[in-house]
Design an enzyme around this catalytic site. Sequence first.
Site, short mmCIF file in Angstrom:
data_model
loop_
_atom_site.label_atom_id
_atom_site.label_comp_id
_atom_site.label_asym_id
_atom_site.label_seq_id
_atom_site.Cartn_x
_atom_site.Cartn_y
_atom_site.Cartn_z
N ARG A 141 0.78 -1.25 0.10
CA ARG A 141 -0.07 -0.04 -0.16
C ARG A 141 0.76 1.13 -0.05
O ARG A 141 1.82 1.51 0.89
CB ARG A 141 -0.84 0.03 1.20
CG ARG A 141 -1.88 -1.13 1.37
CD ARG A 141 -2.96 -1.10 0.46
NE ARG A 141 -3.86 -1.80 0.69
CZ ARG A 141 -4.49 -2.95 -0.33
NH1 ARG A 141 -4.17 -2.64 -1.62
NH2 ARG A 141 -5.51 -3.70 -0.23
N GLU A 172 4.76 33.11 0.74
CA GLU A 172 5.45 33.67 -0.30
C GLU A 172 5.45 32.79 -1.65
O GLU A 172 5.72 33.44 -2.93
CB GLU A 172 7.09 33.89 -0.12
CG GLU A 172 7.70 32.58 0.41
CD GLU A 172 9.02 32.65 0.84
OE1 GLU A 172 9.88 31.80 0.50
OE2 GLU A 172 9.39 33.55 1.40
#
Length: 181
Positions: free
Chosen positions: A38, A141
């Site tokens: 998984r 930013e």
Amino acid sequence: MTKKFEEKTIHSTSIYEGKVVDLRVDEVSLPNGKTTKRELIKHPGAVAVIAITKEDKILFVEQYRKPLEKSLVEIPAGKVEQGEAPEVTAKRELEEETGYTTGELSFVTSFYTSPGFADELMHIYITDEVEKMEEPIGSDEDEFVDVLELTLDEAKELVEQERIHDAKTTYAILYLHALGR
């Protein structure tokens, strides 16, 4: 909590640890005794805010989403920082992304965004007590957004145009529609 069909982890390998997500691969034992792998994304959780102005407009942000290679219109949202309560994140994200603030947030619901491969839990809050900040904080930013103020009908049109095309925002619109807002 039921563990019907539980998959037991045999071995876990960290593949990548990033700023937003971590990736690991687990070898698991299935209920029928077989094993498989998984690929799992670990995420700290996120919040989103349904923010409604005094003029009964909903606040949205439009931003470019690199995985999709297009811009989407979404309700303000963001990642929960380490040790931060989701309601604190919700207020911070509202302020950073929209330039609005609130003193009142009400919890709506939480849901897993992609439980087939990720553990991200999204918390949704609502407020109709927003006020424009005199000195907005500004976005991160690396985040560029346009703020939109839309009626519920205008938002529904953007769903039809697939400009609103993510689960949290579609949920918010459905929720407001159900409330008759």
